[in-house]
Structures are given as C-alpha cells and as structure tokens.
Design an enzyme around this catalytic site. Structure first.
Site, PDB file in Angstrom:
ATOM      1  N   ASP A 183      -1.487   3.259   4.484  1.00  0.00           N
ATOM      2  CA  ASP A 183      -1.027   3.304   3.308  1.00  0.00           C
ATOM      3  C   ASP A 183      -1.592   3.954   2.289  1.00  0.00           C
ATOM      4  O   ASP A 183      -1.324   4.365   1.142  1.00  0.00           O
ATOM      5  CB  ASP A 183      -0.778   1.897   2.842  1.00  0.00           C
ATOM      6  CG  ASP A 183       0.567   1.089   3.770  1.00  0.00           C
ATOM      7  OD1 ASP A 183       1.072   1.845   4.504  1.00  0.00           O
ATOM      8  OD2 ASP A 183       0.564   0.143   3.580  1.00  0.00           O
ATOM      9  N   GLU A 215       9.736   4.183   2.580  1.00  0.00           N
ATOM     10  CA  GLU A 215      10.466   2.952   2.944  1.00  0.00           C
ATOM     11  C   GLU A 215      10.143   1.881   1.697  1.00  0.00           C
ATOM     12  O   GLU A 215      10.776   0.962   1.853  1.00  0.00           O
ATOM     13  CB  GLU A 215       9.579   2.214   4.161  1.00  0.00           C
ATOM     14  CG  GLU A 215       8.200   1.930   3.617  1.00  0.00           C
ATOM     15  CD  GLU A 215       7.211   1.005   4.773  1.00  0.00           C
ATOM     16  OE1 GLU A 215       8.020   0.728   5.760  1.00  0.00           O
ATOM     17  OE2 GLU A 215       6.322   0.627   4.528  1.00  0.00           O
ATOM     18  N   GLN A 271       4.187   6.689  13.622  1.00  0.00           N
ATOM     19  CA  GLN A 271       3.366   7.550  12.485  1.00  0.00           C
ATOM     20  C   GLN A 271       2.165   6.727  12.702  1.00  0.00           C
ATOM     21  O   GLN A 271       1.348   7.200  11.963  1.00  0.00           O
ATOM     22  CB  GLN A 271       4.173   7.513  11.262  1.00  0.00           C
ATOM     23  CG  GLN A 271       4.263   6.239  10.592  1.00  0.00           C
ATOM     24  CD  GLN A 271       5.265   6.317   9.636  1.00  0.00           C
ATOM     25  OE1 GLN A 271       5.191   6.832   8.525  1.00  0.00           O
ATOM     26  NE2 GLN A 271       6.366   5.276   9.665  1.00  0.00           N
ATOM     27  N   ARG A 272       2.225   5.522  12.960  1.00  0.00           N
ATOM     28  CA  ARG A 272       0.736   4.650  12.731  1.00  0.00           C
ATOM     29  C   ARG A 272      -0.179   5.017  14.105  1.00  0.00           C
ATOM     30  O   ARG A 272      -1.225   4.689  14.009  1.00  0.00           O
ATOM     31  CB  ARG A 272       1.223   3.118  12.683  1.00  0.00           C
ATOM     32  CG  ARG A 272       1.877   2.772  11.626  1.00  0.00           C
ATOM     33  CD  ARG A 272       1.493   1.350  11.229  1.00  0.00           C
ATOM     34  NE  ARG A 272       1.865   0.126  12.312  1.00  0.00           N
ATOM     35  CZ  ARG A 272       2.381  -0.831  12.064  1.00  0.00           C
ATOM     36  NH1 ARG A 272       2.475  -1.362  10.849  1.00  0.00           N
ATOM     37  NH2 ARG A 272       2.770  -1.602  12.948  1.00  0.00           N
ATOM     38  N   THR A 298      -6.284   1.857   6.438  1.00  0.00           N
ATOM     39  CA  THR A 298      -4.780   1.432   6.397  1.00  0.00           C
ATOM     40  C   THR A 298      -4.236   3.059   5.925  1.00  0.00           C
ATOM     41  O   THR A 298      -4.661   3.878   5.495  1.00  0.00           O
ATOM     42  CB  THR A 298      -4.348   0.663   4.750  1.00  0.00           C
ATOM     43  OG1 THR A 298      -2.832   1.019   4.567  1.00  0.00           O
ATOM     44  CG2 THR A 298      -5.093   1.169   3.688  1.00  0.00           C
TER      45      THR A 298
END
Ligand code: F6P
Length: 414
Positions: A146, A246, A301-302, A144
C-alpha cells in the site's frame, strides 16, 4: 557500551508481499552473524499470534541456502496474522503473556515486519517492555504494497507490486485493443485508503500502453463523473481502460461494493475490500452497452515475485539487516525507513523513525500529483516511482518453475 546479550525474535504481520521474505532474510542472516550478542534467532509463526502461543521456529537450524532463497520467495514464509492488540489500559492479558514468553526465552531483540497496523502493534509492545523495565530492543521493519507508512519515502513491497501492475496493465492494454468492436476494461488495484499502487498504472501509460483514466481514494469518487469521463474517451477511441483503486469512496464515505451490498470487517475494523471492478463493469455495461471486462488484480499483485523489482528486493533485505544492526547498537523504539536525496540520482538512504510517529498514520498520494479532473496522476508520480521499479530480480528456477525456499521450521522448545 556493553551490548544487550540474549535471543532475538522476528515476526511477519499483515498482507504479504513479493519481498517480505527478503526482509526476513536480512534479519535472519544478520542476526545469525551476531554471535556473542544474539544467541538464538527465532521466527514467530503467524506474527505475534505465534509469540502468544509460544510457537516459534529456531532459525539457526535452517539451511543457509534456503535462507538465501527467501530473498526471492514471495508471501510470508513464517505465516502472518491480523491480530489486534487491545489498548493496554483496557486489557493487559496479551502484554503480560508476551512478557512471560520473552522472559522464558530470554528474548532481548524483537523485530516486527509489517504495515500500519503492525507498526501500531510493534509500538505497543515496545512501550510495554519499557514500562515493565524489561530490557528489549524493538525495531519495526516496514512492509506494505500500500506504500502508506508514515515517515518513509516508500515501503518495501510497493515497488514490486507497482512493477507487476504496470507490466500487467501494458499487457492488458494490448489484449483489450485487438477487436474492431468497442470495449471497456476496468482494472481494480489494491492499496486500501492510499492510491500509490493504483497510481502505478500510470507507469504503463508513460510507456504508451496504459489506462485512460485512473481513480484514487485521495479523491471522492463520483459515479456520474466517471461515466462522463468514460463516455468521452469511448466516443473518441472506442476503447477505454480504467485503473481504479479498491479503496475509492463516494463523498458519503461508501466503498463501491457497498453500493450494492454489505461488506465484512476484519479485526482492525477495516472493511474487506475487493469487488469494485465487477460493480463498475456491470454499471458501465448497463449504461454504455458495449463489451466490458472487470479485472481484479487481487492476490496476484501482492506475490508476483517473477516480476519483482531488484531495487525493492535489495532494499527490503537492507531494511531487515539494518534493523538488526541498529538494535544490536542499542537502538530501540524505531522503524527503519528510507529517504532519497532531494535532487540528483536516486539513492536509497536509511533513516530511523520513532514508532510513535509511524503507528496508525497513513501516508497518501499528494494531491498536487493528481490532475485537476481527479482522474489521472502527473509526472511527479512517474518521477517518484520509476527509480523504485528498476532492475529484475532473478528467481531460482527448477523444472521450469520457481524454486521457492523450503524451511524446516524446527519448533523452538524450552
Ligand atoms: O494492506 C495490504 C493489503 O494488501 C491491502 O492492499 C488490501 O486491502 C488488504 O491487504 C487485503 O487484506 P487481506 O489479505 O487480509 O484480505
């Protein structure tokens, strides 16, 4: 101890990354090497959705050179899903269907590659197989951008996205300072409820070309406070660069786009984020009056494999490879995780974390890594992130453009 003999299946789930396919490459190449133990290696189309629909690919039919190219091919090569398994006590339909498919294809090894929600799915499947008395070794492979999986020092995918964000922010910094007129730039970064990714903009500041202000979801977002912060920098510099997650929320629990409208919700109940930069840019334009740009890094960005971290690519491959080795050695019900030595040079060491511990627990940026004002991160974050972004991944090029893997995707039949 005798090894469990049968077939293996691997699925990708959740949002893609630059390096999720490097983990796939690790799983596939290692599983295909385990002849005599693993007989067939399958790749599920769109994660567990593919298993439920009995749609999966026979990875043994792929050209090894294309499997190698997976290491530098971004996004989820097999397709992904955001499919929420019901709790077993509420509805066992999907579980029974999975068991039926596993039995039909003699699947004895299940590898699931994803973030928090995917590890929850992996955990549920693992527990159900155990309860059913069906022998199947289940290992989660972390992934991830994240970086919010519990129990691991960091997650595959984070470092490459961080490297892209830091580099892009440095480039934006130069661009946003060319004119002699005032300008404010708001850069919105993904990461949902954790600020790891947004904090990586501080790496650009570490190199002297970064944001003035960084807002993370770990700190309640206050519009008035942000305006005061911006005015202060603007008065001095005539230019302001803001990196904002975000996922920042007001103390009332509202995401920024919710201040101006409704947002949709996905299968896991997560609100569809995005749009924060535009809302803040409009607000700052109204309040300050200078030129303001809102930049949402969004999907770029991913999957920015051209800026992937070599360290990340190698560790992602290792995570996949380790998952297979552990499963073949009889381990089950774990996620592969990483740890680093307490001191000294950075080194990535493997650890196994029980799926129960990982499922649905989010890891956040420690509050002591955030400054008192709540608008920047300190050296502790830089020291944490710098080793992870090291090294350049060399992507294959054809006609001046990336040459990504092309899989045959031969459907498995029974
Ligand atoms: O979880 C990874 C992530 O990229 C988050 O940072 C982001 O909020 C979310 O996925 C976006 O999900 P989707 O691709 O489903 O819109």
């Amino acid at each position: 101890m005798s090894k469990l003999i049968g077939n293996a299946i691997f699925g990708q789930s959740g949002g893609p990354t630059s390096v999720i396919n490097a983990s796939a490459a690790g799983v596939f190449t290692e599983a295909l090497r385990q002849t005599g133990v693993i007989e067939k290696v399958y790749g599920a189309a769109n994660g567990i959705v593919g298993i439920l629909n009995e749609k999966f690919y026979d990875m043994g039919q792929e050209d090894p050179a294309e499997l190698e190219l997976l290491k530098t091919t971004p996004s989820s090569a097999l397709g992904s899903c955001r499919y929420k398994l019901a709790d077993l006590k509420d509805d066992d339909t999907d579980y029974k269907r999975m068991l039926e498919v596993f039995k039909k294809y003699n699947i004895r090894y299940f590898f699931y590659n994803g973030g928090n929600d995917s590890m929850d799915t992996c955990n549920k499947i693992s527990k159900f197989m155990q309860q059913s008395g069906y022998e199947c070794n289940v290992i989660g492979v972390p992934k991830t951008i994240d970086n919010d999986l519990f129990g691991t020092d960091h997650c595959p995918g984070f470092a490459s996205a961080a490297k892209y964000i830091a580099t892009t922010t440095m480039e934006v910094y130069l661009d946003a300072r060319v004119y002699d007129t005032g300008m404010i730039t708001v850069i919105e970064i993904m990461g949902r409820h954790a600020g790891w990714l947004t904090a990586s903009a501080a790496l650009a500041a570490h190199k002297g070309h970064g944001p003035d202000l960084i807002y993370l979801p770990e700190v309640d977002f206050d519009l008035d406070k942000m305006l005061a912060d911006v005015k202060k920098v603007y008065a001095k510099e005539n230019k302001v660069i803001i990196a904002v997650s975000e996922g920042v929320q007001t103390k009332e629990g509202k995401f920024i786009p919710e201040l101006v409208g409704e947002v949709s919700v996905d299968a896991f109940g997560h609100k569809q984020l995005g749009g924060t930069a535009t809302v803040l840019a409009n607000y700052l334009k109204k309040e300050i009056g200078c030129k303001v740009r809102g930049i949402e890094l969004s999907l770029m960005q991913r999957c920015a494999a051209h800026l992937a971290s070599k360290t990340d690519v190698e560790e992602s491959f290792l995570a996949g490879q380790t998952a297979v080795r552990c499963a073949v050695d009889g381990m089950t019900d774990y996620m592969v995780g990483f740890q680093r030595p307490e001191s000294g040079e950075y080194k990535c060491e493997i650890k196994l974390i029980p799926l129960d511990d990982v499922a649905n627990t989010e890891s956040k940026v420690p509050l002591e890594w955030i400054n008192e004002e709540g608008n920047f991160v300190n050296e502790k974050f830089i020291n944490y992130a710098l080793p992870l972004i090291q090294g350049e991944s060399k992507i294959a090029i054809e006609d001046g453009l990336p040459r990504f893997a092309k899989l045959k995707k031969v459907l498995a039949t029974k």
